[in-house]
Structures are given as C-alpha cells and as structure tokens.
Write a protein that holds these residues in place. Structure first.
Motif, PDB file in Angstrom:
ATOM      1  N   ASN A 117       0.830  -1.194   0.000  1.00 42.20           N
ATOM      2  CA  ASN A 117       0.000   0.000   0.000  1.00 42.20           C
ATOM      3  C   ASN A 117       0.870   1.252   0.000  1.00 42.20           C
ATOM      4  N   LYS A 118       0.692   2.110  -0.978  1.00 40.56           N
ATOM      5  CA  LYS A 118       1.476   3.346  -1.117  1.00 40.56           C
ATOM      6  C   LYS A 118       0.731   4.564  -0.564  1.00 40.56           C
ATOM      7  N   ASP A 119      -0.465   4.373  -0.016  1.00 40.45           N
ATOM      8  CA  ASP A 119      -1.275   5.467   0.512  1.00 40.45           C
ATOM      9  C   ASP A 119      -0.631   6.019   1.785  1.00 40.45           C
ATOM     10  N   ASP A 150      -1.877   7.856   4.042  1.00 43.37           N
ATOM     11  CA  ASP A 150      -2.831   7.885   5.147  1.00 43.37           C
ATOM     12  C   ASP A 150      -3.213   6.489   5.634  1.00 43.37           C
ATOM     13  N   PHE A 151      -2.516   5.474   5.162  1.00 43.57           N
ATOM     14  CA  PHE A 151      -2.845   4.095   5.505  1.00 43.57           C
ATOM     15  C   PHE A 151      -2.594   3.818   6.984  1.00 43.57           C
ATOM     16  N   HIS A 152      -1.491   4.292   7.532  1.00 43.59           N
ATOM     17  CA  HIS A 152      -1.158   4.055   8.930  1.00 43.59           C
ATOM     18  C   HIS A 152      -1.600   5.237   9.789  1.00 43.59           C
ATOM     19  N   PRO A 153      -2.059   4.964  11.017  1.00 44.20           N
ATOM     20  CA  PRO A 153      -2.470   6.067  11.885  1.00 44.20           C
ATOM     21  C   PRO A 153      -1.272   6.930  12.283  1.00 44.20           C
ATOM     22  N   HIS A 154      -1.537   8.185  12.576  1.00 44.67           N
ATOM     23  CA  HIS A 154      -0.493   9.121  12.987  1.00 44.67           C
ATOM     24  C   HIS A 154      -0.039   8.783  14.402  1.00 44.67           C
ATOM     25  N   TYR A 155       1.262   8.706  14.619  1.00 47.50           N
ATOM     26  CA  TYR A 155       1.872   8.372  15.911  1.00 47.50           C
ATOM     27  C   TYR A 155       2.429   9.661  16.494  1.00 47.50           C
ATOM     28  N   THR A 207      -1.348   6.402  19.132  1.00 50.45           N
ATOM     29  CA  THR A 207      -2.184   6.732  17.982  1.00 50.45           C
ATOM     30  C   THR A 207      -3.521   7.281  18.448  1.00 50.45           C
TER      31      THR A 207
END
Length: 74
Positions: free
Chosen positions: A2-4, A6-11, A29
């Motif tokens: 996945n290149k998005d 916004d895929f992972h939540p902001h830490y 998160t």
C-alpha cells in the motif's frame, strides 16, 4: 504494497493522566498531538495488578450451574 500515506495512523505525543492524578507523556495513535487521555482504571487501582478482591457476578445462573456441575472436583 500500500502506497497510501494515510494508511497508517499518525503516531504522536499525548499526555496520560492516571486515576491518582499523576501524569506522563507517551507516544500513541490515540486522538491528536497534545491530547489528554484520562484513565478510569490503571495499575494502581485494578485488582489484576493490586491483588485486591474481585467479586464474581452470577448472570443468568451461570456461576451457580458451574459450581453445581463441578462441585467436589476441587
């Protein structure tokens, strides 16, 4: 893969407030940068950590049926 972006939540950093009022800063998160997380239960109050008494609630007679079924085995 996945290149998005916004895929992972902001830490980010948040403040955690324990039940006794003590505070510490950690990364999470949860929420947004600088938010405060107030705990209702923490290691200073929960019986799993304190060894305090726990009460079993009998919902729908399950505990009674269990005790009756296994009475005498222990």
């Amino acid at each position: 893969m996945n290149k998005d972006p916004d895929f992972h939540p902001h830490y980010h950093q948040i403040k955690v407030v324990m039940t006794d009022g003590s505070e510490f800063v950690t990364y999470s998160t949860y929420g947004a940068e600088g938010d405060t997380l107030a705990l209702d239960i923490d290691p200073s109050t929960h019986p799993a950590w304190t060894g305090g008494d726990q009460k079993l609630t009998d919902r729908g007679g399950r505990l009674s049926r269990f005790k009756k079924k296994f009475d005498g085995l222990f």
